[in-house]
Design an enzyme around this catalytic site. Structure first.
Site, PDB file in Angstrom:
ATOM      1  N   LYS A   1       0.582  -1.161   0.094  1.00  0.00           N
ATOM      2  CA  LYS A   1      -0.066   0.161   0.159  1.00  0.00           C
ATOM      3  C   LYS A   1       0.738   1.246   0.069  1.00  0.00           C
ATOM      4  O   LYS A   1       0.651   2.237  -0.801  1.00  0.00           O
ATOM      5  CB  LYS A   1      -1.019  -0.033   1.239  1.00  0.00           C
ATOM      6  CG  LYS A   1      -2.023   1.147   1.248  1.00  0.00           C
ATOM      7  CD  LYS A   1      -2.771   1.109   2.445  1.00  0.00           C
ATOM      8  CE  LYS A   1      -3.727   0.068   2.774  1.00  0.00           C
ATOM      9  NZ  LYS A   1      -4.592   0.108   3.786  1.00  0.00           N
TER      10      LYS A   1
ATOM     11  N   GLU B   1      10.498  -5.500   3.442  1.00  0.00           N
ATOM     12  CA  GLU B   1      10.502  -6.807   2.814  1.00  0.00           C
ATOM     13  C   GLU B   1      10.081  -7.027   1.301  1.00  0.00           C
ATOM     14  O   GLU B   1      10.708  -7.404   0.501  1.00  0.00           O
ATOM     15  CB  GLU B   1       9.915  -7.999   3.475  1.00  0.00           C
ATOM     16  CG  GLU B   1      10.317  -8.200   4.891  1.00  0.00           C
ATOM     17  CD  GLU B   1       9.562  -7.432   5.928  1.00  0.00           C
ATOM     18  OE1 GLU B   1       9.633  -7.866   7.159  1.00  0.00           O
ATOM     19  OE2 GLU B   1       8.754  -6.565   5.630  1.00  0.00           O
TER      20      GLU B   1
ATOM     21  N   GLY C   1      -4.741  -5.284   5.796  1.00  0.00           N
ATOM     22  CA  GLY C   1      -3.898  -6.256   5.022  1.00  0.00           C
ATOM     23  C   GLY C   1      -4.632  -7.597   4.873  1.00  0.00           C
ATOM     24  O   GLY C   1      -4.672  -8.286   3.984  1.00  0.00           O
ATOM     25  N   ARG C   2      -4.964  -8.118   6.103  1.00  0.00           N
ATOM     26  CA  ARG C   2      -5.392  -9.285   5.972  1.00  0.00           C
ATOM     27  C   ARG C   2      -7.118  -9.454   5.698  1.00  0.00           C
ATOM     28  O   ARG C   2      -7.434 -10.618   5.438  1.00  0.00           O
ATOM     29  CB  ARG C   2      -5.405 -10.233   7.600  1.00  0.00           C
ATOM     30  CG  ARG C   2      -6.266  -9.174   8.427  1.00  0.00           C
ATOM     31  CD  ARG C   2      -5.966  -9.818  10.174  1.00  0.00           C
ATOM     32  NE  ARG C   2      -6.476  -8.835  11.249  1.00  0.00           N
ATOM     33  CZ  ARG C   2      -6.113  -7.616  11.542  1.00  0.00           C
ATOM     34  NH1 ARG C   2      -4.875  -7.349  10.822  1.00  0.00           N
ATOM     35  NH2 ARG C   2      -6.469  -6.961  12.457  1.00  0.00           N
TER      36      ARG C   2
ATOM     37  N   GLU D   1      -4.056 -12.648  14.022  1.00  0.00           N
ATOM     38  CA  GLU D   1      -3.492 -11.146  13.962  1.00  0.00           C
ATOM     39  C   GLU D   1      -4.726 -10.081  14.455  1.00  0.00           C
ATOM     40  O   GLU D   1      -4.480  -9.253  15.047  1.00  0.00           O
ATOM     41  CB  GLU D   1      -3.197 -10.824  12.621  1.00  0.00           C
ATOM     42  CG  GLU D   1      -2.396  -9.231  12.359  1.00  0.00           C
ATOM     43  CD  GLU D   1      -1.689  -8.956  11.090  1.00  0.00           C
ATOM     44  OE1 GLU D   1      -0.545  -9.205  11.287  1.00  0.00           O
ATOM     45  OE2 GLU D   1      -2.245  -8.680  10.322  1.00  0.00           O
TER      46      GLU D   1
ATOM     47  N   HIS E   1      -2.859 -38.588   9.597  1.00  0.00           N
ATOM     48  CA  HIS E   1      -1.532 -39.310   9.573  1.00  0.00           C
ATOM     49  C   HIS E   1      -0.513 -38.670  10.557  1.00  0.00           C
ATOM     50  O   HIS E   1       0.731 -39.190  10.446  1.00  0.00           O
ATOM     51  CB  HIS E   1      -1.043 -39.779   8.409  1.00  0.00           C
ATOM     52  CG  HIS E   1      -2.175 -40.969   7.913  1.00  0.00           C
ATOM     53  ND1 HIS E   1      -2.100 -42.231   8.088  1.00  0.00           N
ATOM     54  CD2 HIS E   1      -3.227 -40.975   6.910  1.00  0.00           C
ATOM     55  CE1 HIS E   1      -3.013 -42.761   7.266  1.00  0.00           C
ATOM     56  NE2 HIS E   1      -3.891 -41.894   6.701  1.00  0.00           N
TER      57      HIS E   1
ATOM     58  N   LYS F   1       9.829  -5.089  14.094  1.00  0.00           N
ATOM     59  CA  LYS F   1      10.084  -4.229  12.736  1.00  0.00           C
ATOM     60  C   LYS F   1      11.088  -3.110  13.346  1.00  0.00           C
ATOM     61  O   LYS F   1      12.191  -2.953  12.638  1.00  0.00           O
ATOM     62  CB  LYS F   1       8.719  -3.648  12.091  1.00  0.00           C
ATOM     63  CG  LYS F   1       8.278  -4.615  11.344  1.00  0.00           C
ATOM     64  CD  LYS F   1       7.145  -3.932  10.688  1.00  0.00           C
ATOM     65  CE  LYS F   1       6.010  -4.662   9.877  1.00  0.00           C
ATOM     66  NZ  LYS F   1       5.206  -3.978   9.194  1.00  0.00           N
TER      67      LYS F   1
END
Length: 553
Positions: free
Chosen positions: A216, A222, A277-278, A363, A394, A516
């Site tokens: 954004k 990153e 964001g999510r 979050e 399993h 951060k």
């Protein structure tokens, strides 16, 4: 602000505690079914998805639930002002009060163009404008009208993002792979570990690769580091910086930084500050999805979520499917001491679905401070985990069946497979496990049954299953774009319901900021001689050890 600080202050919470004290030690799910032949009908709900006319069945009957329990949980929701909070969200009110923002991802999938405003200004027109831009661009790429700098058709799309800018698109493109243009190769790069971008670039051709840079602000460390690595790789072949405009687009709102990077501002796809964001896969962040499965399917995906939004907004709480799911989560977390929640999709295409839900849930509700600023007096935010079954059976299902922890579980399956091989035999085997696991978790196996099978006395305890483990079963007709949209929106509103009851802000994420900030400081120290300063002995020791091993000391 609601008129309470702690959920424990609410009279319905206290009534639920008394109800649990009476009921809790006497719950035997299989006896509930023996006593009430209509239990399945009472505690199942059917969602009619107007996006694709398919039903999704939600079976809550194998939960620790009676009619009295449900009535008390609904009273709790009402006392916690869930309905008012929900209505405020749909009105565009700034319910994310720590950032003074609306929480308006529901406006991104408003396919019926209902009036929706933030701060008195309609958002419908701008949302539709971005969607139209996405449609135009995705169709150009898919048709071959959009060409790379040498005139070749795009064959590879690399989405560079992190968090919601990665988890949403990668999950949805995997989940809807059956609808994809298989002539396109998709890569999703998020990790700052150089291996992630390096491996994607090794499989790509600069002449036929399109990069979607999803940030954004266009300053996410990153994402921009990975984008610059991709740009450098691209220019080693293209040489001419003007070629960047044919191979890089920005999912961003920062025109200055975008154009400085070399991306044409016409190839910017924006979204507003009220998109978390999510929750951003419904926005321009979903461009990779639209390119891969086609815009019509992307629109159906939005429509499925919109249909679930309308159900959440309009359905009485007793019948409201995500409200029931959220209330059950609170019931288990705070009255039974459950710390985790399993989501196990019986569908290989949904293999990234639990990872996506982890961000959505943890979050959002990984918070310990109420809206009034007090530390909570109860558990919030269950640890959500999951893997696709039958693989999961399993690996960790042993813990579900015979472990000491209570782990409420959601099992998801579609009646129809996109790949009905061998006349549907695989899907019937899958469904047999879907049905058997929830039944086995509920009924268990008594010592008498084990003995009747001829087990030696020394092994009876080892082969006994206590049962009485709660599950919710979700049965779709088929995992269509509309069904997936509805399922994601279901879990969004489950999360909303939890946060409303716990009286926390589900929409900020200050907890990600501290790491951060410290990382920026430490990165500078890694790039300069010395041992670093102002750290604890462990961090200082590790920092210097890393520098020494990396020959940076």
């Amino acid at each position: 602000m609601p008129g309470f600080s702690q959920a424990t202050e609410l009279s319905a919470w206290k009534a639920l505690q008394e109800h649990h004290n009476t009921l809790g030690k006497n719950i035997v799910l299989k006896e509930y079914f023996e006593k009430d032949p209509k239990r399945f009908e009472k505690f199942s709900r059917t969602f009619q998805n107007s996006a694709d006319n398919n039903e999704i069945l939600f079976d809550f009957s194998k939960n620790f639930l009676t009619e009295e329990t449900l009535s008390l949980l609904v009273k709790l929701a009402k006392e916690a002002n869930l309905e008012q909070l929900r209505d405020d969200m749909f009105k565009g009110e700034p319910i994310n009060f720590t950032e003074n923002r609306a929480v308006y991802h529901v406006a991104l999938r408003n396919v019926t163009n209902q009036p929706m405003q933030v701060n008195g200004k309609s958002v419908v027109e701008e949302v539709n404008s971005v969607l139209e831009h996405m449609k135009e661009f995705s169709e150009q790429v898919r048709s071959g009208e959009w060409k790379g700098y040498t005139g070749k058709k795009i064959k590879t799309v690399i989405n560079i993002g992190i968090g919601g800018s990665d988890l949403g698109p990668v999950m949805v493109t995997e989940a809807l792979k059956a609808y994809a243009d298989r002539n396109l190769t998709m890569h999703f790069v998020s990790n700052i570990d150089g291996t992630h971008i390096a491996e994607a670039l090794k499989e790509s051709d600069p002449e036929t690769t399109l990069f979607l840079v999803a940030s954004k602000t266009f300053t996410t460390a990153e994402t921009i580091t990975n984008a610059n690595t991709a740009k450098k790789w691209f220019l080693e072949t293209a040489k001419d910086e003007s070629a960047i405009a044919k191979h890089f687009v920005a999912l961003s709102t920062n025109e200055e930084e975008v154009t400085k990077f070399g991306i044409d501002k016409k190839n910017m796809f924006g979204f507003e500050s009220w998109v978390g964001g999510r929750y951003s896969v419904w926005s321009a962040i979903g461009l990779s999805v639209a390119i891969y499965i086609g815009f019509d399917n992307f629109h159906e995906f939005l429509a499925g979520a919109h249909a679930m939004d309308k159900h959440f907004q309009e359905t009485p709480l007793e019948q409201n499917i995500p409200v029931i799911g959220g209330l059950l989560s609170v019931w288990y977390s705070d009255f039974f001491g459950a710390q985790t929640h399993l989501v196990a999709p019986f569908d290989q295409y949904l293999h990234r679905f639990p990872a996506y839900l982890q961000q959505l849930s943890m979050e959002s509700n990984g918070k310990a401070i109420t809206r009034s600023g007090d530390y909570v007096k109860y558990t919030t935010g269950p640890i959500l985990f999951g893997e696709p079954a039958t693989n999961a059976q399993h690996s960790f299902f042993q813990l579900l069946h015979q472990g000491t922890k209570l782990i409420p579980a959601d099992f998801l399956i579609a009646a129809e497979s996109h790949n009905p091989v061998e006349g549907g035999k695989h899907q019937r085997m899958l469904a047999s496990n879907f049905l058997a696991q929830s039944e086995a978790l509920m009924i268990g196996k008594t010592p008498e049954q084990v003995k009747a099978e001829g087990a030696p006395e020394a092994l009876v305890a080892h082969k006994t299953f206590l049962g009485n483990r709660p599950t919710t079963s979700i049965l779709a007709q088929k995992i269509t774009p509309g069904a997936l949209g509805a399922l994601i929106a279901y879990y969004e509103h489950v999360t909303f319901t939890e946060g409303a009851i716990w009286n926390i802000n589900s929409f900020d994420q200050w907890g990600v900021e501290l790491g951060k900030v410290l990382a920026k400081k430490i990165q500078k120290e890694l790039e300069t001689p010395g041992e670093g300063s102002d750290h604890d002995a462990s961090t200082s020791g590790l920092l210097f050890a890393f520098k020494k091993k990396s020959k940076l000391a």
